[in-house]
Design an enzyme around this catalytic site. Structure first.
Site, PDB file in Angstrom:
ATOM      1  N   ARG A 106      28.791  58.533  45.250  1.00  0.00           N
ATOM      2  CA  ARG A 106      27.123  59.056  45.504  1.00  0.00           C
ATOM      3  C   ARG A 106      27.287  60.411  45.926  1.00  0.00           C
ATOM      4  O   ARG A 106      27.907  60.833  46.986  1.00  0.00           O
ATOM      5  CB  ARG A 106      26.435  58.206  46.523  1.00  0.00           C
ATOM      6  CG  ARG A 106      25.353  58.791  47.052  1.00  0.00           C
ATOM      7  CD  ARG A 106      24.528  58.102  48.094  1.00  0.00           C
ATOM      8  NE  ARG A 106      23.761  56.912  47.158  1.00  0.00           N
ATOM      9  CZ  ARG A 106      22.587  56.206  47.853  1.00  0.00           C
ATOM     10  NH1 ARG A 106      22.151  56.509  48.935  1.00  0.00           N
ATOM     11  NH2 ARG A 106      22.142  55.380  46.955  1.00  0.00           N
ATOM     12  N   HIS A 133      20.101  57.477  38.873  1.00  0.00           N
ATOM     13  CA  HIS A 133      20.673  56.457  39.603  1.00  0.00           C
ATOM     14  C   HIS A 133      20.736  55.190  39.122  1.00  0.00           C
ATOM     15  O   HIS A 133      19.736  54.317  39.039  1.00  0.00           O
ATOM     16  CB  HIS A 133      19.463  56.347  40.827  1.00  0.00           C
ATOM     17  CG  HIS A 133      20.006  55.493  41.970  1.00  0.00           C
ATOM     18  ND1 HIS A 133      21.155  55.048  42.341  1.00  0.00           N
ATOM     19  CD2 HIS A 133      19.094  55.277  43.215  1.00  0.00           C
ATOM     20  CE1 HIS A 133      21.079  54.207  43.195  1.00  0.00           C
ATOM     21  NE2 HIS A 133      19.876  54.515  44.069  1.00  0.00           N
ATOM     22  N   GLN A 136      20.697  51.422  40.341  1.00  0.00           N
ATOM     23  CA  GLN A 136      19.244  50.909  40.944  1.00  0.00           C
ATOM     24  C   GLN A 136      18.501  50.442  39.782  1.00  0.00           C
ATOM     25  O   GLN A 136      17.632  49.439  39.807  1.00  0.00           O
ATOM     26  CB  GLN A 136      18.423  52.089  41.331  1.00  0.00           C
ATOM     27  CG  GLN A 136      16.993  51.797  41.838  1.00  0.00           C
ATOM     28  CD  GLN A 136      17.068  51.018  43.211  1.00  0.00           C
ATOM     29  OE1 GLN A 136      17.646  51.370  44.168  1.00  0.00           O
ATOM     30  NE2 GLN A 136      16.302  49.979  43.323  1.00  0.00           N
ATOM     31  N   ASP A 228       8.581  56.279  44.603  1.00  0.00           N
ATOM     32  CA  ASP A 228       9.996  56.589  45.096  1.00  0.00           C
ATOM     33  C   ASP A 228       9.381  57.791  46.224  1.00  0.00           C
ATOM     34  O   ASP A 228       8.571  58.159  46.228  1.00  0.00           O
ATOM     35  CB  ASP A 228      11.131  57.125  44.311  1.00  0.00           C
ATOM     36  CG  ASP A 228      12.476  57.574  44.821  1.00  0.00           C
ATOM     37  OD1 ASP A 228      12.619  57.069  46.015  1.00  0.00           O
ATOM     38  OD2 ASP A 228      13.058  58.748  44.054  1.00  0.00           O
ATOM     39  N   CYS A 269      12.422  51.628  45.238  1.00  0.00           N
ATOM     40  CA  CYS A 269      13.813  51.660  45.313  1.00  0.00           C
ATOM     41  C   CYS A 269      14.148  51.504  46.750  1.00  0.00           C
ATOM     42  O   CYS A 269      15.348  51.250  47.227  1.00  0.00           O
ATOM     43  CB  CYS A 269      14.575  52.568  44.698  1.00  0.00           C
ATOM     44  SG  CYS A 269      14.058  54.200  44.973  1.00  0.00           S
ATOM     45  N   ARG A 297      20.217  44.508  44.084  1.00  0.00           N
ATOM     46  CA  ARG A 297      21.342  45.685  44.220  1.00  0.00           C
ATOM     47  C   ARG A 297      22.586  45.144  44.142  1.00  0.00           C
ATOM     48  O   ARG A 297      23.538  45.502  43.429  1.00  0.00           O
ATOM     49  CB  ARG A 297      21.013  46.870  45.406  1.00  0.00           C
ATOM     50  CG  ARG A 297      19.543  47.566  45.412  1.00  0.00           C
ATOM     51  CD  ARG A 297      19.329  48.410  44.017  1.00  0.00           C
ATOM     52  NE  ARG A 297      20.736  49.284  43.904  1.00  0.00           N
ATOM     53  CZ  ARG A 297      21.013  50.208  44.423  1.00  0.00           C
ATOM     54  NH1 ARG A 297      20.378  50.733  45.602  1.00  0.00           N
ATOM     55  NH2 ARG A 297      22.119  50.827  44.036  1.00  0.00           N
TER      56      ARG A 297
HETATM   57  N1  NVA Z   1      15.064  59.740  44.995  1.00  0.00           N
HETATM   58  C1  NVA Z   1      15.867  59.390  46.064  1.00  0.00           C
HETATM   59  C2  NVA Z   1      16.338  57.956  45.746  1.00  0.00           C
HETATM   60  C3  NVA Z   1      16.654  57.201  47.006  1.00  0.00           C
HETATM   61  C4  NVA Z   1      17.313  55.670  46.476  1.00  0.00           C
HETATM   62  C5  NVA Z   1      16.745  60.197  46.778  1.00  0.00           C
HETATM   63  O1  NVA Z   1      17.468  60.617  45.892  1.00  0.00           O
HETATM   64  O2  NVA Z   1      16.865  60.391  48.023  1.00  0.00           O
HETATM   65  N1   CP Z   2      17.841  52.433  46.679  1.00  0.00           N
HETATM   66  C1   CP Z   2      19.023  52.979  47.324  1.00  0.00           C
HETATM   67  O1   CP Z   2      19.870  53.576  46.490  1.00  0.00           O
HETATM   68  O2   CP Z   2      19.022  52.881  48.576  1.00  0.00           O
HETATM   69  P1   CP Z   2      20.096  53.433  49.574  1.00  0.00           P
HETATM   70  O3   CP Z   2      20.064  54.969  49.559  1.00  0.00           O
HETATM   71  O4   CP Z   2      20.018  52.824  50.932  1.00  0.00           O
HETATM   72  O5   CP Z   2      21.768  53.207  48.998  1.00  0.00           O
END
Ligand code: NVA
Ligand code: CP
Length: 315
Positions: A106, A133, A136, A228, A269, A297
């Site tokens: 990540r 992502h 997800q 989101d 999400c 998830r």
């Molecule tokens: N768009 C958000 C998704 C979090 C799961 C981010 O990248 O912070």
């Molecule tokens: N939805 C999601 O990816 O959550 P986290 O950022 O907690 O992993």
């Protein structure tokens, strides 16, 4: 279906049949887990979990998924390793590939997760980048399938920041499996035209539609309204600008009523910033679905690891 050795970097790399295979495997692993059955399909495997950004769901899903199936997860957080700073991504990838059987990443750059896969030569799973992502999306599709009993022909509207990792990945996933997707966002936050065109091609094959709109009336007929956060990780400095821009796109009771369907569900999400992209009222009314989605998830991430690395004969 044999997906052994494959990386999971974006859903662009997978056919609709392969995506459905992940969903079926996740449903099976979920049903078994509810009965207290795990399978040891990843026995003896070591899995590196690289997190440049924070995470609750993704980190915990990989960790629990590994332990349930007999693997050892090793968390490598921001500050623990040199990735891309004192050591090149290529070199870190080659080191980790000698020691680990699979790598979750990540972080910020999609290019980094792609380099990790290329140079480590072990399966690499994208746990979120600025661009995509994909893990997800499998959880989202599984949740919709559980709720509606089908995916094909559902009307899905993603509201908010239409060009972030979630907007991009939902557009790819939905168009591949035959879900009609609308991205509802102000014009300055529309997804890139090249990606929209690519998804329109997927949609032609799956008999679905891809629509981009800035008009909130586009939610009419929606089975699912999804949103989101307005500021993704790394964009915190844009908070004031985004609130001003996206306020008309908040998911509130009025927007939910515009679908004209009583059965419309709300999805997110998570994490959610209540009062921004969604009101507390809508969120709480649909909390059961949202937390099914969060639980899924784990089952879907486990399915990705099992399909690409595990001994499926043990299931
Ligand atoms: N768009 C958000 C998704 C979090 C799961 C981010 O990248 O912070
Ligand atoms: N939805 C999601 O990816 O959550 P986290 O950022 O907690 O992993």
């Amino acid at each position: 279906m044999n997906l052994k050795g494959r990386s999971f970097l974006t859903l662009k790399d997978f056919t609709p049949e392969e995506i459905n295979y992940f969903l079926e495997l996740a449903a099976k692993l979920k049903a078994d887990k509810k009965k207290g059955i795990t399978h040891n399909t990843l026995a003896g495997k070591n899995i590196a979990l690289i997190f440049e950004k924070p995470s609750t769901r993704t980190r915990c899903s990989f960790t629990v998924g590994c332990v349930d199936e007999g693997a050892h997860p090793e968390y490598l957080g921001k500050g623990d390793i040199q990735l891309g700073k004192k050591e090149s991504v290529e070199d870190t990838a080659r080191v980790l590939g000698r020691m680990f059987d699979g790598i979750e990443f990540r972080g910020f750059k999609q290019e980094h997760v792609e380099k990790l896969a290329k140079y480590s030569k072990v399966p690499v799973w994208n746990g979120l980048t600025d661009t995509y992502h994909p893990t997800q999306i499998l959880a989202d599709l599984l949740t919709m399938e559980e709720h509606f009993g089908r995916l094909k022909g559902l009307n899905f509207v993603y509201v908010g920041d239409g060009r972030n990792n979630m907007g991009n990945s939902l557009m790819i996933g939905c168009s591949k499996v035959g879900v009609n997707i609308t991205i509802l966002a102000p014009k300055s936050l529309w997804p890139e035209e090249a990606l929209v065109n690519e998804c329109k091609e997927y949609a032609q094959t799956s008999n679905a539609t891809v629509t981009i709109s800035d008009d909130v009336e586009a939610v009419k007929g929606a089975d699912v309204i999804y949103t989101d956060v307005w500021c993704s990780m790394g964009e915190e400095d844009k908070a004031a600008e985004r609130v001003a821009l996206l306020k008309p796109y908040q998911v509130n009771k009025e927007l939910m009523n515009k679908t004209g369907k009583k059965e419309t569900i709300f999805m997110h999400c998570l994490p959610a910033v209540k009062g921004n992209e969604v009101t507390e009222e809508v969120f709480e009314e649909h909390a059961d679905v949202v937390f099914d989605e969060a639980e899924n998830r784990m089952h879907t991430i486990k399915a990705i690891m099992v399909a690409t690395l595990g001994n499926k004969e043990l299931i």
